[in-house]
Design a protein around this motif. Structure first.
Motif, PDB file in Angstrom:
ATOM      1  N   ALA A 179       0.823  -1.209   0.000  1.00 37.41           N
ATOM      2  CA  ALA A 179       0.000   0.000   0.000  1.00 37.41           C
ATOM      3  C   ALA A 179       0.856   1.256   0.000  1.00 37.41           C
ATOM      4  O   ALA A 179       0.569   2.203  -0.725  1.00 37.41           O
ATOM      5  N   TYR A 180       1.940   1.255   0.787  1.00 38.39           N
ATOM      6  CA  TYR A 180       2.745   2.472   0.861  1.00 38.39           C
ATOM      7  C   TYR A 180       3.395   2.810  -0.481  1.00 38.39           C
ATOM      8  O   TYR A 180       3.301   3.943  -0.933  1.00 38.39           O
ATOM      9  N   PRO A 181       4.032   1.833  -1.171  1.00 41.38           N
ATOM     10  CA  PRO A 181       4.582   2.180  -2.491  1.00 41.38           C
ATOM     11  C   PRO A 181       3.513   2.611  -3.477  1.00 41.38           C
ATOM     12  O   PRO A 181       3.752   3.516  -4.285  1.00 41.38           O
ATOM     13  N   LEU A 182       2.320   1.983  -3.418  1.00 35.06           N
ATOM     14  CA  LEU A 182       1.250   2.394  -4.319  1.00 35.06           C
ATOM     15  C   LEU A 182       0.866   3.848  -4.073  1.00 35.06           C
ATOM     16  O   LEU A 182       0.714   4.643  -4.991  1.00 35.06           O
ATOM     17  N   PHE A 183       0.705   4.158  -2.789  1.00 32.15           N
ATOM     18  CA  PHE A 183       0.346   5.520  -2.425  1.00 32.15           C
ATOM     19  C   PHE A 183       1.446   6.494  -2.859  1.00 32.15           C
ATOM     20  O   PHE A 183       1.179   7.561  -3.410  1.00 32.15           O
ATOM     21  N   TYR A 184       2.703   6.099  -2.614  1.00 29.74           N
ATOM     22  CA  TYR A 184       3.830   6.962  -2.964  1.00 29.74           C
ATOM     23  C   TYR A 184       3.896   7.181  -4.470  1.00 29.74           C
ATOM     24  O   TYR A 184       4.184   8.276  -4.940  1.00 29.74           O
ATOM     25  N   ASN A 185       3.613   6.115  -5.236  1.00 31.43           N
ATOM     26  CA  ASN A 185       3.595   6.228  -6.690  1.00 31.43           C
ATOM     27  C   ASN A 185       2.538   7.235  -7.134  1.00 31.43           C
ATOM     28  O   ASN A 185       2.777   8.067  -8.000  1.00 31.43           O
ATOM     29  N   ALA A 186       1.350   7.142  -6.512  1.00 33.14           N
ATOM     30  CA  ALA A 186       0.292   8.085  -6.865  1.00 33.14           C
ATOM     31  C   ALA A 186       0.717   9.505  -6.520  1.00 33.14           C
ATOM     32  O   ALA A 186       0.481  10.445  -7.267  1.00 33.14           O
ATOM     33  N   LEU A 187       1.404   9.643  -5.370  1.00 30.64           N
ATOM     34  CA  LEU A 187       1.849  10.962  -4.942  1.00 30.64           C
ATOM     35  C   LEU A 187       2.850  11.549  -5.933  1.00 30.64           C
ATOM     36  O   LEU A 187       2.737  12.701  -6.345  1.00 30.64           O
ATOM     37  N   ILE A 188       3.841  10.734  -6.334  1.00 30.83           N
ATOM     38  CA  ILE A 188       4.878  11.217  -7.252  1.00 30.83           C
ATOM     39  C   ILE A 188       4.275  11.687  -8.566  1.00 30.83           C
ATOM     40  O   ILE A 188       4.763  12.641  -9.175  1.00 30.83           O
ATOM     41  N   SER A 189       3.197  11.002  -9.010  1.00 28.39           N
ATOM     42  CA  SER A 189       2.648  11.361 -10.325  1.00 28.39           C
ATOM     43  C   SER A 189       2.069  12.767 -10.328  1.00 28.39           C
ATOM     44  O   SER A 189       1.819  13.325 -11.384  1.00 28.39           O
ATOM     45  N   PHE A 190       1.863  13.366  -9.159  1.00 25.63           N
ATOM     46  CA  PHE A 190       1.383  14.747  -9.124  1.00 25.63           C
ATOM     47  C   PHE A 190       2.499  15.724  -8.775  1.00 25.63           C
ATOM     48  O   PHE A 190       2.244  16.896  -8.495  1.00 25.63           O
ATOM     49  N   GLN A 191       3.739  15.228  -8.770  1.00 23.08           N
ATOM     50  CA  GLN A 191       4.860  16.090  -8.406  1.00 23.08           C
ATOM     51  C   GLN A 191       5.855  16.176  -9.541  1.00 23.08           C
ATOM     52  O   GLN A 191       5.909  15.315 -10.408  1.00 23.08           O
ATOM     53  N   ASN A 192       6.671  17.206  -9.519  1.00 28.54           N
ATOM     54  CA  ASN A 192       7.782  17.322 -10.454  1.00 28.54           C
ATOM     55  C   ASN A 192       8.990  16.655  -9.803  1.00 28.54           C
ATOM     56  O   ASN A 192       9.803  17.301  -9.153  1.00 28.54           O
ATOM     57  N   PHE A 193       9.071  15.344  -9.957  1.00 28.91           N
ATOM     58  CA  PHE A 193      10.058  14.536  -9.249  1.00 28.91           C
ATOM     59  C   PHE A 193      11.267  14.335 -10.147  1.00 28.91           C
ATOM     60  O   PHE A 193      11.182  13.674 -11.161  1.00 28.91           O
ATOM     61  N   THR A 194      12.394  14.945  -9.776  1.00 30.22           N
ATOM     62  CA  THR A 194      13.582  14.866 -10.626  1.00 30.22           C
ATOM     63  C   THR A 194      14.668  14.081  -9.920  1.00 30.22           C
ATOM     64  O   THR A 194      14.486  13.561  -8.825  1.00 30.22           O
ATOM     65  N   ILE A 195      15.845  14.028 -10.577  1.00 34.74           N
ATOM     66  CA  ILE A 195      16.963  13.272 -10.012  1.00 34.74           C
ATOM     67  C   ILE A 195      17.365  13.862  -8.671  1.00 34.74           C
ATOM     68  O   ILE A 195      17.794  13.157  -7.764  1.00 34.74           O
TER      69      ILE A 195
END
Lengths: 408, 318
Positions: free
Chosen positions: B49-65
């Motif tokens: 659940a935590y990685p799924l939630f984190y994945n959803a969170l990242i998709s709304f962020q400008n996540f760079t290197i």
């Protein structure tokens, strides 16, 4: 007496205890060596040489201790990012040159301008040095470089009375004449990944192209030239699946008349060719446009950089990095890694060994080589991926050069 | 018991029990099952659940290197989704995934069913054959797919060699290096990998059908094909539903086969959602967009799972 608390002897002992506890850290710190970790991806003889360099350095510098750790090359960048995120960066890094901008943006590399006490511009070739710099700051020193060279089957060329091509038009003509039943005139890896773009860049840059303008006429012509080799049957379509390592055995057993190989393969090619009785030659890539012109090609190689911001550790790491550049220290590592040296003093020592004559073609192209990341920085890999897609589309005839580049 | 007896027994109990249970708390038996599932309740949310939630969170962020190292990323709303949906490669990946999944599932099922029917008969070495039929699914995919890579090679591959020798083709086929045949090649390998799974599940599904039904049908004059059509197929419906769902999810997740054989090439001809998401994240370093594509895959799987739950709920009980 118990009721008064401590006796005089007890006071003396506890006093001595307190003093030693307070003084111990200072005494220990004065004697403790600086602990550094070195993280790299070198394996085999090159890796063994690095370990030996670390122990040689420690023998000469007892105040610095280096522990070497390795990870596979394809996990290297991720490991660096993870360790930096966890607050446990490695102090000495051995990074692939094009990684510098991305790692700098991520805050993994530490600038060493404050520690550098040698004239880097006079010592190193400009192109390798440019991979150790980003946005005006220096992050390490280049340790060695490689590049692609042309290999050719001497007998096949002599049988048809052809000379070794030196320009792009000559490459196409000679390749066309050499293509026969069961033999392709030319091959170069077009494998999805960095190899495909890397092999095309000499033919693009030598036409005056630049990576920040991929819609120029130079780009279209270069793509049409390169893709046309496969589309017109001079080079095999299968090269889209071949990594450069797979081209060498096919060249040795006579399926390819000419090929582009990496300079890191030349020693094994030499051994295999001798065993197979193949008479072959090595030449500079025929990417120039006019005879006698110098061609502009990319290069690979490593940069030894500093990963820690702790001043004591960074200063100690610089000592190691500088010491490694001593010509008779770095040349064995360069030879084990199948590189050519990035510094002028080391090149003199390197070329004095006749066994290194195989790498002459690389030393010739290094002075005019260009860094892949100088214009695009960290976004180079994304653009390279798109270029690979365009190259493969033109090679398979799925799109013409202009349309394929239009998608970038 | 009389009052005096009860008192004395109780005082005996308290005196002997006092050193062991001073607080008087006894573990209620009804709580024991929860103790057994407690590790799972801790493990599942943490690992899934935590990685799924984190994945959803990242998709709304400008996540760079840089965000990988510092953990900080700007919130950008739907920009990542807008970016990937306006990228023609995403639609190409969706189309390729649809073709890949539909062809694989259909062929895996048909061949798996044919083999399962074959195995209902007795023949020599049946047990051994059933065993080796499982190998494609059991062996590590990196090893087997690398062998397929060599088999498909354009100039030195065995498949071209045999096809040329048998005069089935006149010129070597560029299996992995021509846009059309590359998709065919990865479908072939995925079908080969998926047949054992279909075979096993369909075989046990067929075994579960009562023999009396076949006998009754035979008495009523049904021929072999009619018995298959009117007895076997309808009673396989729940098995089919499971197979479709799991097959779809496994096919969506399929990464090794495509990445090793073609890396999504030539020229994006075999780019599917899984390889596209990987490329966006780990080659282009655009983790937010990669996560957005991952969320699309998740949505497709969820839709399939909801359909399955709905479909099997409507089934009348046996």
């Amino acid at each position: 007496m118990q009721r008064d608390g401590m006796t005089r002897r007890g006071l003396l002992w506890s006093g001595a205890g307190m003093v030693s506890v307070l003084a111990a850290p200072a005494i220990v710190r004065a004697q403790a060596p600086v602990e550094l970790t070195m993280l790299d991806y070198s394996t085999g003889p090159a890796g063994a040489t690095l370990s030996r360099l670390a122990s040689d350095f420690m023998a000469a510098n007892p105040t610095i201790r280096i522990t070497r750790q390795t990870v596979p090359q394809n996990q290297y960048q991720n490991t660096l990012l993870q360790r930096a995120a966890a607050g446990q960066p490695a102090d000495i890094l051995d990074i692939d040159g094009p990684m510098t901008p991305g790692l700098t943006d991520a805050g993994v590399l530490a600038p060493i301008d404050a520690y550098v006490d040698l004239d880097v511009d006079a010592t190193f070739y400009p192109a390798p040095l440019s991979t150790a710099r980003w946005k005006g700051k220096l992050y390490g020193l280049p340790v060695g470089n490689n590049a692609e060279v042309l290999v050719y089957n001497k007998k096949m060329l002599a049988d048809k009375g052809l000379s070794v091509p030196t320009t792009q038009d000559e490459l196409r003509e000679t390749g066309r004449k050499l293509t026969d039943k069961g033999v392709y005139g030319f091959a170069a890896s077009a494998y999805g990944g960095e190899e495909c773009t890397w092999n095309w860049l000499p033919y693009f840059w030598s036409r005056g192209g630049n990576l920040d303008d991929l819609h120029s006429q130079a780009a279209i012509d270069a793509l049409e030239f390169w893709g046309g080799l496969v589309r017109d049957g001079i080079a095999p379509a299968a090269q889209l699946s071949w990594q450069t390592a797979e081209i060498e055995p096919r060249f040795v057993n006579g399926q390819l008349a000419m090929a582009m190989l990496g300079s890191w393969q030349l020693r094994s090619l030499d051994a295999n060719a001798k065993q197979a009785g193949l008479d072959y030659g090595i030449a500079v890539l025929p990417a120039a446009m006019k005879p006698g012109e110098k061609m502009i090609a990319p290069f690979g190689g490593e940069v030894m950089a500093v990963g820690s911001l702790d001043p004591a550790k960074a200063a100690a790491a610089w000592q190691f990095i500088k010491w490694v550049q001593t010509p008779n220290v770095i040349v064995p590592f360069v030879e084990q890694s199948a590189y050519v040296p990035a510094s002028k003093p080391a090149t003199v020592v390197f070329e004095s060994n006749p066994a290194n004559g195989l790498f002459k073609a690389v030393s010739e192209m290094l002075p005019t080589a260009r860094s892949r990341t100088e214009l695009l920085g960290a976004s180079y890999y994304e653009v390279s991926g798109k270029i690979t897609t365009a190259i493969q589309q033109v090679m398979t005839g799925a799109a013409d050069a202009k349309t394929a580049l239009g998608a970038i | 018991m009389s009052r005096s007896e009860g008192l004395s027994t109780r005082s005996l109990e308290t005196r002997s029990a006092a050193p062991l249970r001073a607080s008087g708390f006894r573990w209620p038996r009804e709580w024991t099952p929860y103790l057994f599932i407690a590790p799972l309740v801790v493990y599942l949310p943490a690992v899934f659940a935590y990685p799924l939630f984190y994945n959803a969170l990242i998709s709304f962020q400008n996540f760079t290197i840089r965000s990988v190292v510092t953990g900080a990323a700007d919130f950008v709303g739907l920009d990542n989704f807008r970016a990937i949906l306006s990228n023609p490669v995403t639609w190409l990946a969706l189309r390729n995934t649809a073709i890949f999944a539909a062809s694989s599932l259909f062929l895996q099922y048909v061949i798996g069913l044919a083999l399962a029917l074959l195995f209902t008969r007795a023949f020599p070495l049946k047990g051994f054959m059933r065993g080796i039929m499982l190998l494609p699914w059991l062996l590590p995919s990196v090893a087997t797919v690398t062998v397929w890579l060599w088999l498909f090679d354009g100039t030195n591959g065995l498949i071209n060699y045999f096809l040329l020798q048998l005069h089935v083709i006149a010129m070597p086929v560029s299996w992995l290096n021509s846009p059309a045949s590359a998709l065919v090649a990865i479908i072939i390998v995925n079908v080969w990998v998926g047949i054992p799974f279909n075979l096993v599940i369909l075989y046990s599904g067929i075994q579960a059908i009562p023999k009396e039904l076949y006998e009754a049908a035979e008495i009523d004059g049904a021929r072999a094909f009619q018995r298959f059509r009117f007895v076997t197929l309808p009673l396989l419906k729940p098995v089919n539903a499971v197979l479709l769902l799991l097959g779809l999810i496994y096919t969506l997740k399929q990464f090794d086969i495509i990445y090793i054989l073609t890396k999504g090439g030539p020229g994006n001809a075999t780019q599917v959602l899984s390889t596209w998401s990987y490329g966006l994240s780990f080659r282009d370093m655009r983790f937010g967009q990669g996560a957005a594509v991952g969320n699309i895959m998740l949505l497709i799987s969820l839709t399939a799972a909801i359909w399955y739950a709905f479909f099997t709920r409507r089934e009348p009980g046996p």
